[in-house]
Motif scaffolding. Structure first.
Motif, PDB file in Angstrom:
ATOM      1  N   ALA A  22     -76.367  -3.784   0.148  1.00 53.52           N
ATOM      2  CA  ALA A  22     -77.634  -4.018   0.840  1.00 53.52           C
ATOM      3  C   ALA A  22     -77.848  -2.878   1.840  1.00 53.52           C
ATOM      4  O   ALA A  22     -76.891  -2.301   2.353  1.00 53.52           O
ATOM      5  N   ILE A  23     -79.094  -2.556   2.091  1.00 57.70           N
ATOM      6  CA  ILE A  23     -79.427  -1.511   3.080  1.00 57.70           C
ATOM      7  C   ILE A  23     -79.310  -2.106   4.478  1.00 57.70           C
ATOM      8  O   ILE A  23     -79.725  -3.241   4.720  1.00 57.70           O
ATOM      9  N   ARG A  24     -78.749  -1.316   5.391  1.00 57.17           N
ATOM     10  CA  ARG A  24     -78.603  -1.757   6.782  1.00 57.17           C
ATOM     11  C   ARG A  24     -79.271  -0.746   7.705  1.00 57.17           C
ATOM     12  O   ARG A  24     -79.007   0.448   7.628  1.00 57.17           O
ATOM     13  N   GLU A  25     -80.129  -1.223   8.585  1.00 58.52           N
ATOM     14  CA  GLU A  25     -80.796  -0.352   9.568  1.00 58.52           C
ATOM     15  C   GLU A  25     -79.893  -0.174  10.775  1.00 58.52           C
ATOM     16  O   GLU A  25     -79.304  -1.136  11.267  1.00 58.52           O
ATOM     17  N   VAL A  26     -79.784   1.062  11.247  1.00 61.16           N
ATOM     18  CA  VAL A  26     -79.048   1.353  12.477  1.00 61.16           C
ATOM     19  C   VAL A  26     -79.895   2.272  13.350  1.00 61.16           C
ATOM     20  O   VAL A  26     -80.673   3.077  12.852  1.00 61.16           O
ATOM     21  N   VAL A  27     -79.758   2.105  14.657  1.00 55.32           N
ATOM     22  CA  VAL A  27     -80.353   3.013  15.631  1.00 55.32           C
ATOM     23  C   VAL A  27     -79.219   3.395  16.579  1.00 55.32           C
ATOM     24  O   VAL A  27     -78.689   2.536  17.290  1.00 55.32           O
ATOM     25  N   LEU A  28     -78.832   4.657  16.561  1.00 56.22           N
ATOM     26  CA  LEU A  28     -77.708   5.110  17.373  1.00 56.22           C
ATOM     27  C   LEU A  28     -78.161   5.473  18.771  1.00 56.22           C
ATOM     28  O   LEU A  28     -79.288   5.921  18.982  1.00 56.22           O
ATOM     29  N   LYS A  29     -77.256   5.287  19.731  1.00 53.99           N
ATOM     30  CA  LYS A  29     -77.567   5.575  21.130  1.00 53.99           C
ATOM     31  C   LYS A  29     -76.634   6.658  21.638  1.00 53.99           C
ATOM     32  O   LYS A  29     -75.422   6.584  21.459  1.00 53.99           O
ATOM     33  N   ASP A  30     -77.206   7.666  22.277  1.00 56.96           N
ATOM     34  CA  ASP A  30     -76.425   8.734  22.903  1.00 56.96           C
ATOM     35  C   ASP A  30     -75.873   8.210  24.225  1.00 56.96           C
ATOM     36  O   ASP A  30     -76.620   7.881  25.128  1.00 56.96           O
ATOM     37  N   GLU A  31     -74.543   8.108  24.327  1.00 57.22           N
ATOM     38  CA  GLU A  31     -73.918   7.615  25.541  1.00 57.22           C
ATOM     39  C   GLU A  31     -73.762   8.725  26.604  1.00 57.22           C
ATOM     40  O   GLU A  31     -73.255   8.481  27.682  1.00 57.22           O
ATOM     41  N   PHE A  32     -74.197   9.931  26.254  1.00 61.53           N
ATOM     42  CA  PHE A  32     -74.121  11.073  27.184  1.00 61.53           C
ATOM     43  C   PHE A  32     -75.493  11.739  27.303  1.00 61.53           C
ATOM     44  O   PHE A  32     -75.653  12.902  26.960  1.00 61.53           O
ATOM     45  N   PRO A  33     -76.490  11.034  27.785  1.00 62.24           N
ATOM     46  CA  PRO A  33     -77.846  11.608  27.801  1.00 62.24           C
ATOM     47  C   PRO A  33     -78.040  12.732  28.806  1.00 62.24           C
ATOM     48  O   PRO A  33     -78.969  13.519  28.672  1.00 62.24           O
ATOM     49  N   PHE A  34     -77.177  12.864  29.805  1.00 58.16           N
ATOM     50  CA  PHE A  34     -77.355  13.882  30.851  1.00 58.16           C
ATOM     51  C   PHE A  34     -76.392  15.030  30.648  1.00 58.16           C
ATOM     52  O   PHE A  34     -75.552  15.317  31.484  1.00 58.16           O
TER      53      PHE A  34
END
Length: 129
Positions: free
Chosen positions: A116-128
């Motif tokens: 099955a297809i799974r949607e992911v949205v990744l988050k940058d834990e080092f934005p600065f």
């Protein structure tokens, strides 16, 4: 910077490995058991996926697409940590929906039906940076 935008006709012409493998895939599809960012250096571009073991599988392919139906998907994942059932995706865009699916491949290079297809949205834990 110029943005390359596909018109609807071009978008419909993108190959769809997901749809193709649903028709031509051989055997049982693996399942994604666990999807998670790496414990260290999570900059929003990397992801680990653990898949169920499928009998007869020599390796596993991890695909990523920008489209929910699997159009334009590419097999980008590599085995991680010496385990065929743990896949590593690198170079993904943070903060943008991406769609993943996995397949197994036999020693005779026969690819299974896709998970099955799974949607992911990744988050940058080092934005600065």
């Amino acid at each position: 910077a110029a943005v390359n935008v596909l018109d609807e006709g071009e978008l419909l012409q993108l190959p769809n490995p997901y749809a193709n493998l649903r028709k031509s895939g051989v055997g049982e599809a693996p399942k994604m058991e666990k999807v998670y960012p790496p414990a260290q250096g999570n900059n929003g571009t990397r992801l680990l996926v653990e898949v169920t073991n499928v009998e007869g599988a020599a390796k596993y392919n991890g695909y990523v697409s920008a489209y929910a139906d699997g159009r334009g998907a590419k097999a980008l994942a590599i085995p991680y940590g010496g385990q065929a059932t743990r896949l590593f995706f690198n170079g993904l865009p943070p903060a943008r929906p991406m769609y993943l699916f996995v397949t197994s491949v036999t020693a005779k290079n026969q690819e299974s039906k896709p998970s099955a297809i799974r949607e992911v949205v990744l988050k940058d834990e080092f934005p600065f940076k």
